[in-house]
Scaffold this motif. Structure first.
Motif, PDB file in Angstrom:
ATOM      1  N   HIS A   1      42.180  36.722  41.118  1.00 20.31           N
ATOM      2  CA  HIS A   1      40.833  36.327  41.553  1.00 20.31           C
ATOM      3  C   HIS A   1      39.757  37.189  40.891  1.00 20.31           C
TER       4      HIS A   1
ATOM      5  N   ARG B   1      27.211  42.348  36.249  1.00 17.19           N
ATOM      6  CA  ARG B   1      28.666  42.131  36.319  1.00 17.19           C
ATOM      7  C   ARG B   1      29.493  43.389  36.041  1.00 17.19           C
TER       8      ARG B   1
ATOM      9  N   MET C   1      35.549  29.837  43.596  1.00 15.34           N
ATOM     10  CA  MET C   1      35.659  31.194  44.146  1.00 15.34           C
ATOM     11  C   MET C   1      35.935  31.140  45.652  1.00 15.34           C
TER      12      MET C   1
ATOM     13  N   ASP D   1      29.760  39.558  46.416  1.00 13.31           N
ATOM     14  CA  ASP D   1      29.976  38.265  45.743  1.00 13.31           C
ATOM     15  C   ASP D   1      28.786  37.324  45.922  1.00 13.31           C
TER      16      ASP D   1
ATOM     17  N   GLU E   1      36.799  35.793  38.672  1.00 16.14           N
ATOM     18  CA  GLU E   1      35.420  36.026  39.102  1.00 16.14           C
ATOM     19  C   GLU E   1      34.626  36.736  38.001  1.00 16.14           C
TER      20      GLU E   1
ATOM     21  N   TYR F   1      26.118  37.183  42.952  1.00 17.92           N
ATOM     22  CA  TYR F   1      26.281  36.373  41.736  1.00 17.92           C
ATOM     23  C   TYR F   1      26.190  34.880  42.080  1.00 17.92           C
TER      24      TYR F   1
ATOM     25  N   HIS G   1      32.890  42.621  51.000  1.00 18.28           N
ATOM     26  CA  HIS G   1      32.751  42.349  49.566  1.00 18.28           C
ATOM     27  C   HIS G   1      32.195  40.938  49.333  1.00 18.28           C
ATOM     28  N   ILE G   2      32.718  39.971  50.055  1.00 18.14           N
ATOM     29  CA  ILE G   2      32.243  38.592  49.855  1.00 18.14           C
ATOM     30  C   ILE G   2      30.787  38.456  50.294  1.00 18.14           C
TER      31      ILE G   2
ATOM     32  N   HIS H   1      29.796  45.161  39.267  1.00 18.30           N
ATOM     33  CA  HIS H   1      30.693  44.383  40.126  1.00 18.30           C
ATOM     34  C   HIS H   1      32.160  44.624  39.708  1.00 18.30           C
TER      35      HIS H   1
ATOM     36  N   HIS I   1      39.052  32.893  47.464  1.00 15.33           N
ATOM     37  CA  HIS I   1      38.865  33.785  48.620  1.00 15.33           C
ATOM     38  C   HIS I   1      39.749  33.328  49.786  1.00 15.33           C
TER      39      HIS I   1
ATOM     40  N   HIS J   1      35.424  46.091  41.810  1.00 11.94           N
ATOM     41  CA  HIS J   1      36.763  45.475  41.841  1.00 11.94           C
ATOM     42  C   HIS J   1      37.837  46.510  41.478  1.00 11.94           C
TER      43      HIS J   1
END
Ligand SMILES: [Fe+2]
Ligand SMILES: [Fe+2]
Length: 138
Positions: free
Chosen positions: A58, A74, A17, A122, A62, A125, A117-118, A77, A21, A81
């Motif tokens: 991606h 998820r 991941m 992210d 993910e 998770y 977001h990261i 999440h 990214h 997205h």
């Protein structure tokens, strides 16, 4: 001068991941650099399309990763997205309508999107996957 550079605060500790990214970051920086160099029109539009493709791939990877590790949040999440892709498409349409000239808001959206977001979404998770890996097998 890139729009954003990779640093350790973006490292979520999940190798595949992280790599994706970085691909997204490279695609963003390519658009920014080309725009700063005065490029407009078709070359910019195709770079934006490339960023959209790299990002869509991606998100799919993910979401598959989150399913594989059994990450409970998820679906939420996934919805985030979906919203990002819709917002991206709106910015893409605006840039195309402006003759392949992205607005400052577009770059602001990209910068904020990637880092927030990261670091906020992210990372959750990634932390879950580390805890799951350490949990004793019953
Ligand atoms: Fe994500
Ligand atoms: Fe991600």
């Amino acid at each position: 001068m890139p729009i954003m550079t990779w640093d350790r605060s973006l490292d979520i500790g999940v190798h595949d991941m992280n790599r994706e990214h970085q691909d997204i970051l490279d695609a963003m920086n390519a658009i920014y650099d080309a725009h700063q160099a005065g490029k407009r029109g078709a070359p910019i539009n195709s770079m934006i399309a490339h960023l959209g493709a790299v990002t869509t791939r991606h998100f799919r990877d993910e979401e598959a990763f989150m399913a594989r590790i059994g990450y409970a949040d998820r679906e939420n999440h996934k919805r985030i997205h979906g919203k990002l892709l819709r917002d991206f498409a709106a910015h893409q349409a605006t840039a195309e309508a402006a003759g392949g000239s992205p607005s400052p808001e577009f770059f602001q959206f990209l910068r904020l999107w990637l880092s927030a977001h990261i670091k906020c979404i992210d990372l959750k998770y990634a932390e879950f996957s580390r805890k799951a890996a350490k949990a004793p097998v019953r």
